[in-house]
Scaffold this motif. Structure first.
Motif, PDB file in Angstrom:
ATOM      1  N   GLN A   1       7.680  -6.867  17.797  1.00 23.46           N
ATOM      2  CA  GLN A   1       8.846  -7.052  18.792  1.00 23.46           C
ATOM      3  C   GLN A   1       8.575  -8.369  19.367  1.00 23.46           C
ATOM      4  OE1 GLN A   1       8.008  -3.830  22.205  1.00 23.46           O
ATOM      5  NE2 GLN A   1       8.000  -5.655  23.408  1.00 23.46           N
ATOM      6  N   THR A   2       7.606  -8.995  19.430  1.00 22.81           N
ATOM      7  CA  THR A   2       7.405 -10.304  19.884  1.00 22.81           C
ATOM      8  C   THR A   2       7.214 -11.528  18.923  1.00 22.81           C
ATOM      9  OG1 THR A   2       5.518 -10.020  20.763  1.00 22.81           O
ATOM     10  CG2 THR A   2       7.101 -10.117  22.411  1.00 22.81           C
TER      11      THR A   2
ATOM     12  N   VAL B   1       8.345 -30.613  16.114  1.00 20.78           N
ATOM     13  CA  VAL B   1       7.191 -30.678  15.247  1.00 20.78           C
ATOM     14  C   VAL B   1       7.248 -29.330  14.444  1.00 20.78           C
ATOM     15  CG1 VAL B   1       4.462 -30.712  15.373  1.00 20.78           C
ATOM     16  CG2 VAL B   1       5.992 -31.834  17.040  1.00 20.78           C
ATOM     17  N   THR B   2       7.045 -29.649  13.222  1.00 21.04           N
ATOM     18  CA  THR B   2       7.031 -28.341  12.196  1.00 21.04           C
ATOM     19  C   THR B   2       5.658 -28.312  11.890  1.00 21.04           C
ATOM     20  OG1 THR B   2       9.377 -29.117  11.483  1.00 21.04           O
ATOM     21  CG2 THR B   2       8.199 -27.429  10.023  1.00 21.04           C
ATOM     22  N   VAL B   3       5.226 -27.021  12.010  1.00 20.02           N
ATOM     23  CA  VAL B   3       3.669 -26.870  11.623  1.00 20.02           C
ATOM     24  C   VAL B   3       3.870 -26.466  10.039  1.00 20.02           C
ATOM     25  CG1 VAL B   3       1.571 -25.342  11.806  1.00 20.02           C
ATOM     26  CG2 VAL B   3       3.076 -25.981  13.748  1.00 20.02           C
TER      27      VAL B   3
ATOM     28  N   ARG C   1      -0.319  -8.881  16.514  1.00 19.30           N
ATOM     29  CA  ARG C   1      -0.500  -9.831  17.644  1.00 19.30           C
ATOM     30  C   ARG C   1      -1.852 -10.036  18.121  1.00 19.30           C
ATOM     31  NH1 ARG C   1       2.737  -9.742  23.270  1.00 19.30           N
ATOM     32  NH2 ARG C   1       1.237  -9.366  24.626  1.00 19.30           N
TER      33      ARG C   1
ATOM     34  N   TYR D   1      15.141 -17.545  19.939  1.00  8.91           N
ATOM     35  CA  TYR D   1      14.892 -18.532  21.002  1.00  8.91           C
ATOM     36  C   TYR D   1      16.127 -19.300  21.435  1.00  8.91           C
ATOM     37  CZ  TYR D   1      10.218 -18.327  19.222  1.00  8.91           C
ATOM     38  OH  TYR D   1       8.913 -18.072  18.256  1.00  8.91           O
TER      39      TYR D   1
ATOM     40  N   ARG E   1       3.956 -24.694   6.769  1.00  7.96           N
ATOM     41  CA  ARG E   1       3.499 -23.293   6.479  1.00  7.96           C
ATOM     42  C   ARG E   1       3.539 -23.486   4.778  1.00  7.96           C
ATOM     43  NH1 ARG E   1       7.397 -19.132   8.847  1.00  7.96           N
ATOM     44  NH2 ARG E   1       8.973 -20.546   8.824  1.00  7.96           N
TER      45      ARG E   1
ATOM     46  N   ASP F   1      -3.367 -13.361  18.700  1.00  6.00           N
ATOM     47  CA  ASP F   1      -4.031 -13.662  19.914  1.00  6.00           C
ATOM     48  C   ASP F   1      -5.561 -14.307  19.863  1.00  6.00           C
ATOM     49  OD1 ASP F   1      -1.769 -13.449  21.016  1.00  6.00           O
ATOM     50  OD2 ASP F   1      -1.978 -11.580  22.329  1.00  6.00           O
TER      51      ASP F   1
ATOM     52  N   TYR G   1       0.965 -18.116  15.182  1.00  6.12           N
ATOM     53  CA  TYR G   1       2.063 -17.245  15.760  1.00  6.12           C
ATOM     54  C   TYR G   1       3.259 -16.914  14.742  1.00  6.12           C
ATOM     55  CZ  TYR G   1       6.076 -15.886  18.401  1.00  6.12           C
ATOM     56  OH  TYR G   1       7.338 -15.187  18.726  1.00  6.12           O
TER      57      TYR G   1
END
Ligand SMILES: Cc1cc2nc3c(=O)[nH]c(=O)nc-3n(C[C@H](O)[C@H](O)[C@H](O)COP(=O)(O)OP(=O)(O)OC[C@H]3O[C@@H](n4cnc5c(N)ncnc54)[C@H](O)[C@@H]3O)c2cc1C
Ligand SMILES: Nc1ncnc2c1ncn2[C@@H]1O[C@H](COP(=O)(O)O)[C@@H](O)[C@H]1O
Lengths: 322, 259
Positions: free
Chosen positions: A251-252, A189-191, A235, A95, A193, A239, A245
């Motif tokens: 790729q993404t 914000v940490t989700v 994905r 990012y 895991r 999705d 996510y």
């Protein structure tokens, strides 16, 4: 210096990221490696960078780099580049990395190469290898027009290696001014895991659209636990809202390179393959014998994932004497 | 609120994109085109914001004449009008060349907010929006999975490695949307009919004040040297499950000494 290669050192979750160390290791083999480290970082950050080949570290610990996105870091890096003129500067395809390369390439009017899988220095320029179009191609590119070549590097492209250099840190003045404080990070914000993380996992069990629903990921989790691994997804599964996510591979999503990758009901689209294709051993289960995934597998079972996976789980338990 | 959405029209997802070895560019001419699904998401976000806060959505695209079909699609979704940079001189642009074209086109419009999709589905460099922001002299606010506007402040939930960050800025900005941000609407008949009457303004690079050496292949800093295929992975053994599939995988794992 014709072989001076800079690496932008990234800190995520209070750690220097693995990709930073991968890039540094490569840079210190290809030339003289130096790192730029901006914002608050753990105490041993500079030492970690030196251990992976950084001959010098440009450093400012000012919180402006953590609290305000892109603009302060661009200001500082652009100044440093103009002063020291490295041949190449490497950024992780993350990012933050993408934002910096975008802004720097426009500001310095030098362009950039993205999605780089490898590179060599050649005749004062750089030649980069790019797995283009979901890694269905492998192209090479260069940048003309002089100046520092900015490259965005795919994670897991290089092996992180120890290559210890004496610690040499140059403090740089922090970027300042209201004009740079425009994009404010108000909260992180940490989700939460659970379980082992995909990034470092030696075994990954991954699920696709053929899993049909969130609840069926439990079976993959059980298999992954038995093998000491982590669960990933395509994905399509992300999705559909079945898994977060953070589990997406491709790729993404994340690029992974485990010893064992078990693809469950995944067709093998190029965008998924580009994130896992370099795994050491790939095993796949798909009811469609024509699924492209089989062409990339070391071992494949044409069959129903809801039969094959439970049997595999039972079999492993049996062999482990559980 | 004047919103500009930058979106690409690309070869349809049913098309396997190939690279022409002669030009070393993606083969675009003569293949079916569609509005990039990522761009459709960006348009959708623009529409939702104007539905709430009022205003217009203008699509800006740089592409070949086949792009018209995708532009019409965005207009049918509800975009107010469109700008199409259509010029052989821009073919072969690299990311920065593309950004220069888009920024010049955007400058011709009134805007409070520019929305881009984080990455395009065909070239996915992901750096064009940040370059556009720099060229427009406004900040980039990237990787939004949720956007809220309050007066002239924009707040986003920004995708991060471990979750999300709450990020705030004052307009105007360039914001980029991630793929999961929304489910783009399908154009309805009424929208499709209305789209036929909406304006698509066409510009050449020269009309945008860009000289030939700034854009297209001539202006590109990135030069593709070689186009090739990666080494093929040797496909391994494939068996058909006849009731022993799970056991066979266990055997394979045992051979590798994993279990
Ligand atoms: C720009 C862009 C970026 C993308 N990025 C990514 C990315 O990062 N990661 C990613 O994964 N995808 C990505 N995609 C999406 C990608 O193109 C595919 O759509 C996606 O990978 C498909 O996921 P899948 O294999 O789960 O689903 P599908 O392609 O639908 O495949 C499902 C498979 O399950 C099999 N199956 C169904 N039922 C069973 C059963 N009972 N037992 C066994 N097998 C069964 C089917 O035979 C089929 O092969 C991207 C696409 C674009 C355009
Ligand atoms: N030719 C183009 N026309 C319009 N927008 C574009 C174009 N190229 C890139 N963009 C914008 O920049 C984003 C990122 O593109 P890319 O850098 O190709 O991943 C896209 O999602 C669009 O919002």
């Amino acid at each position: 210096m014709a072989d001076l290669i800079w690496v932008y050192a990234e800190v995520v979750d209070e750690k220097i990221t693995p990709t930073t160390l991968e890039m540094l290791s490569k840079a210190s083999e290809a030339g003289t490696a130096e790192a730029v480290l901006l914002g608050p970082a753990p105490d041993d950050a500079a030492a970690t960078l030196a251990n992976h080949g950084a001959a010098k570290i440009y450093r400012s610990a000012d919180p402006i780099y953590r609290d305000y996105l892109t603009l302060p870091a661009v200001e500082t890096i652009a100044g440093l580049i103009q002063k020291h003129n490295p041949a190449v500067m490497l950024f992780a395809s993350s990012y933050g990395g993408r934002d910096l390369v975008a802004a720097l390439s426009a500001r310095l009017d030098c362009g950039a190469i993205t999605d780089v899988g490898d590179f060599v220095l050649k005749d004062g320029s750089v030649e980069a290898t790019i797995p283009a179009l979901g890694a269905s191609y492998q192209n090479t590119s260069t940048l003309i027009g002089g100046g520092t070549r900015l490259l965005l590097v795919r994670p897991k492209s290089f092996e992180p290696k120890a290559n210890e250099k004496p610690l040499s840190v140059e403090e740089v003045p922090a970027a300042a001014g209201e004009a740079l404080r425009k994009v404010h990070v108000k909260e992180r914000v940490t989700v939460k895991r659970e379980g082992p993380q995909l990034e470092g996992a030696k075994t990954i069990v991954s699920g696709g659209r053929g899993l049909k629903g969130e609840e069926n990921f439990a079976m993959l989790k059980e298999l992954a636990d038995l093998l000491g691994g982590a669960v990933g997804a395509t994905r399509a599964a992300v999705d559909a809202g079945w898994v977060p996510y953070a589990m997406q591979i491709g790729q993404t999503g994340k690029t992974v390179k485990p010893d064992i990758y078990i693809a469950c009901a995944i067709s093998g689209a190029v965008q998924h393959l580009s994130g896992m294709k370099t795994s050491k051993t790939i095993i796949s289960i798909n009811k469609d014998a024509e699924a492209p995934m089989f062409q990339f597998s070391d071992f494949g079972v044409v069959g129903d994932v809801f039969k094959v996976v439970p049997q595999l789980i039972e079999e492993i338990k049996k062999r482990k004497g559980k | 609120m004047n919103i500009v959405v930058c979106g690409k029209v690309i070869p349809a997802s049913s098309v396997t994109i190939e690279i022409d070895p002669a030009t070393k560019r993606m083969a675009r001419k003569g293949v079916t085109h569609e509005l990039d699904p990522a761009a459709a998401s960006a348009v959708e976000e623009g529409l939702r914001l104007t539905e709430k806060h009022g205003g217009t959505v203008t699509l800006v695209t740089m592409g070949i004449s086949d792009a018209t079909i995708g532009i019409r699609n965005a207009l049918a979704m509800g975009a107010t009008s469109a700008v199409h940079v259509l010029d052989d001189a821009v073919a072969g642009s690299d990311t920065l060349g593309t950004a220069k074209v888009l920024a010049a086109a955007i400058k011709k419009l009134p805007f409070d907010l520019v929305i881009c999709a984080t990455e395009s589905s065909d070239s996915y460099s992901g750096i064009v929006p940040g370059q556009v922001a720099h060229l427009l002299g406004i900040p980039p606010v990237t990787f939004a999975r949720e956007i809220t506007l309050d007066g002239n402040r924009i707040t986003i939930k920004r995708q991060s490695e471990g979750g999300y960050d709450v990020v705030e800025a004052a307009l105007p900005v360039v914001v980029t949307t991630t793929s999961g941000i929304n489910e783009p609407r399908y154009p309805q008949l009424k929208g499709i009919m209305a789209a036929k009457k909406k304006e698509i303004k066409i510009y050449t690079a020269a009309e945008l004040g860009l000289s030939a050496d700034q854009v297209g292949e001539a202006g590109a800093k990135e030069k593709v040297l070689t186009v090739g295929r990666p080494p093929k992975r040797q496909a391994g053994k494939v068996v058909v499950d006849e009731g022993e599939g799970g056991k066979q995988i266990a055997d394979f794992l045992a051979e590798l000494k994993i279990i």
